[in-house]
Enzyme design. Structure first.
Site, PDB file in Angstrom:
ATOM      1  N   PRO A  14     -10.466 -26.674   0.678  1.00 29.49           N
ATOM      2  CA  PRO A  14     -11.028 -26.456  -0.645  1.00 29.49           C
ATOM      3  C   PRO A  14     -10.118 -25.738  -1.627  1.00 29.49           C
ATOM      4  O   PRO A  14      -9.430 -24.777  -1.262  1.00 29.49           O
ATOM      5  CB  PRO A  14     -12.276 -25.606  -0.361  1.00 29.49           C
ATOM      6  N   ASN A  15     -10.140 -26.234  -2.837  1.00 24.96           N
ATOM      7  CA  ASN A  15      -9.467 -25.660  -4.006  1.00 24.96           C
ATOM      8  C   ASN A  15      -7.955 -25.882  -4.005  1.00 24.96           C
ATOM      9  O   ASN A  15      -7.292 -25.518  -4.978  1.00 24.96           O
ATOM     10  CB  ASN A  15      -9.799 -24.164  -4.171  1.00 24.96           C
ATOM     11  N   ARG A  22      -3.178 -22.910 -11.035  1.00 26.51           N
ATOM     12  CA  ARG A  22      -3.785 -21.571 -11.092  1.00 26.51           C
ATOM     13  C   ARG A  22      -3.028 -20.674 -10.114  1.00 26.51           C
ATOM     14  O   ARG A  22      -2.436 -21.172  -9.159  1.00 26.51           O
ATOM     15  CB  ARG A  22      -5.257 -21.592 -10.657  1.00 26.51           C
ATOM     16  N   TYR A  27       0.667 -18.787  -5.112  1.00 25.30           N
ATOM     17  CA  TYR A  27       0.852 -20.083  -4.448  1.00 25.30           C
ATOM     18  C   TYR A  27       2.027 -20.895  -4.984  1.00 25.30           C
ATOM     19  O   TYR A  27       2.290 -22.000  -4.499  1.00 25.30           O
ATOM     20  CB  TYR A  27      -0.436 -20.915  -4.555  1.00 25.30           C
ATOM     21  N   ASN A  83      -4.168 -27.034   6.532  1.00 29.53           N
ATOM     22  CA  ASN A  83      -4.406 -25.887   5.665  1.00 29.53           C
ATOM     23  C   ASN A  83      -5.884 -25.935   5.301  1.00 29.53           C
ATOM     24  O   ASN A  83      -6.281 -26.614   4.348  1.00 29.53           O
ATOM     25  CB  ASN A  83      -3.531 -25.919   4.416  1.00 29.53           C
ATOM     26  N   ALA A  86     -10.004 -21.597   2.521  1.00 27.59           N
ATOM     27  CA  ALA A  86     -10.982 -20.540   2.804  1.00 27.59           C
ATOM     28  C   ALA A  86     -11.829 -20.826   4.051  1.00 27.59           C
ATOM     29  O   ALA A  86     -12.321 -19.888   4.695  1.00 27.59           O
ATOM     30  CB  ALA A  86     -11.880 -20.325   1.597  1.00 27.59           C
ATOM     31  N   GLU A 107      -1.725 -24.801  12.291  1.00 28.51           N
ATOM     32  CA  GLU A 107      -2.434 -24.149  11.174  1.00 28.51           C
ATOM     33  C   GLU A 107      -1.384 -23.727  10.149  1.00 28.51           C
ATOM     34  O   GLU A 107      -0.332 -23.182  10.513  1.00 28.51           O
ATOM     35  CB  GLU A 107      -3.175 -22.918  11.701  1.00 28.51           C
ATOM     36  N   HIS A 109      -0.643 -21.885   6.177  1.00 26.27           N
ATOM     37  CA  HIS A 109      -1.024 -21.230   4.932  1.00 26.27           C
ATOM     38  C   HIS A 109       0.210 -21.051   4.074  1.00 26.27           C
ATOM     39  O   HIS A 109       1.272 -20.659   4.580  1.00 26.27           O
ATOM     40  CB  HIS A 109      -1.698 -19.878   5.198  1.00 26.27           C
ATOM     41  N   ARG A 116      -2.572  -9.888   2.533  1.00 24.50           N
ATOM     42  CA  ARG A 116      -3.584 -10.022   1.475  1.00 24.50           C
ATOM     43  C   ARG A 116      -4.876  -9.294   1.875  1.00 24.50           C
ATOM     44  O   ARG A 116      -4.840  -8.357   2.648  1.00 24.50           O
ATOM     45  CB  ARG A 116      -3.789 -11.515   1.176  1.00 24.50           C
TER      46      ARG A 116
HETATM   47  O1  CA2 Z   1      -2.261 -19.466   1.606  1.00 19.25           O
HETATM   48  C1  CA2 Z   1      -2.954 -20.469   1.820  1.00 19.25           C
HETATM   49  O2  CA2 Z   1      -2.490 -21.609   1.937  1.00 19.25           O
HETATM   50  C2  CA2 Z   1      -4.483 -20.345   1.890  1.00 19.25           C
HETATM   51  O3  CA2 Z   1      -4.935 -21.207   2.924  1.00 19.25           O
HETATM   52  C3  CA2 Z   1      -5.006 -20.782   0.551  1.00 19.25           C
HETATM   53  C4  CA2 Z   1      -6.512 -20.595   0.416  1.00 19.25           C
HETATM   54  C5  CA2 Z   1      -6.957 -19.201   0.822  1.00 19.25           C
HETATM   55  O4  CA2 Z   1      -8.364 -19.136   0.810  1.00 19.25           O
HETATM   56  C6  CA2 Z   1      -6.429 -18.833   2.197  1.00 19.25           C
HETATM   57  O5  CA2 Z   1      -6.826 -17.500   2.478  1.00 19.25           O
HETATM   58  C7  CA2 Z   1      -4.921 -18.928   2.234  1.00 19.25           C
HETATM   59  C8  CA2 Z   1      -6.936 -20.834  -1.033  1.00 19.25           C
HETATM   60  C9  CA2 Z   1      -6.659 -22.203  -1.498  1.00 19.25           C
HETATM   61  C10 CA2 Z   1      -6.990 -22.281  -2.935  1.00 19.25           C
HETATM   62  O6  CA2 Z   1      -5.904 -22.878  -3.560  1.00 19.25           O
HETATM   63  C11 CA2 Z   1      -5.610 -22.506  -4.815  1.00 19.25           C
HETATM   64  C12 CA2 Z   1      -4.384 -22.862  -5.242  1.00 19.25           C
HETATM   65  C13 CA2 Z   1      -3.975 -22.515  -6.487  1.00 19.25           C
HETATM   66  C14 CA2 Z   1      -4.829 -21.815  -7.308  1.00 19.25           C
HETATM   67  C15 CA2 Z   1      -6.085 -21.478  -6.888  1.00 19.25           C
HETATM   68  C16 CA2 Z   1      -6.491 -21.836  -5.617  1.00 19.25           C
END
Ligand code: CA2
Length: 151
Positions: A14-15, A22, A27, A83, A86, A107, A109, A116
């Site tokens: 997700p996201n 963003r 990221y 990946n 969340a 896995e 990230h 974090r």
């Molecule tokens: O660091 C990662 O790849 C995460 O899997 C990214 C997730 C976060 O919940 C994990 O804790 C770590 C969030 C993905 C959301 O992706 C976005 C990317 C750009 C801007 C906003 C959200």
């Protein structure tokens, strides 16, 4: 007869469709399409085909893990790079699906989740993953593909 290449299945949760648009400080500025292009190049270098997907749905991720088990049974899967975003930190269902599928799974990230918030420091995926890659930015996707090729 020509043998078709094995596939690397890369699943994004997700996201991650917001990647590059963003929170660039966390990221980076590359989009998910840029990451797919990087993965395609890296897979080609290692003689793999690429299947790259993103969903915001937990159930869809689980269905895709089940599909990976079928691909592995057919001998056409090099491995899965997941990946789960969340859902990594929340999903017992994803843990159970990976355990049941018994596919080779890395896995991944983008960020260093251990630097974090505390809620990112527990993963339901890690205990059922073969390896974990985190903190290398989007370059981690290429590194994870290389890790599959080293098996
Ligand atoms: O660091 C990662 O790849 C995460 O899997 C990214 C997730 C976060 O919940 C994990 O804790 C770590 C969030 C993905 C959301 O992706 C976005 C990317 C750009 C801007 C906003 C959200």
């Amino acid at each position: 007869m020509h043998k078709s290449p094995k596939s690397v299945l890369i699943l994004n949760g997700p996201n991650l469709n917001f990647l590059g648009r963003r929170e660039p400080a966390v990221y980076g500025s590359q989009t998910l399409a840029d990451v797919e292009a990087l993965c395609l190049r890296t897979c080609s270098e290692h003689g793999y085909a690429l299947d790259f997907r993103q969903t915001n749905s937990e159930g869809m991720l689980i269905d895709w893990i089940h599909q990976a088990a079928d691909l592995q049974a057919q001998g056409v899967l090099a491995g899965v790079i997941l990946n789960a975003a969340a859902y990594t930190h929340t999903s017992v269902a994803l843990h159970d699906a990976i355990k049941a599928a018994s596919v080779y799974l890395i896995e991944l990230h983008i960020s260093n989740v251990h630097a974090r918030e505390p809620f990112r420091q527990h993963s339901f995926v890690s205990p059922v993953a073969n390896g974990v890659m985190f903190g290398f930015g989007v370059a981690g996707y290429a590194l994870a593909i290389a890790a599959l090729a080293k098996r």
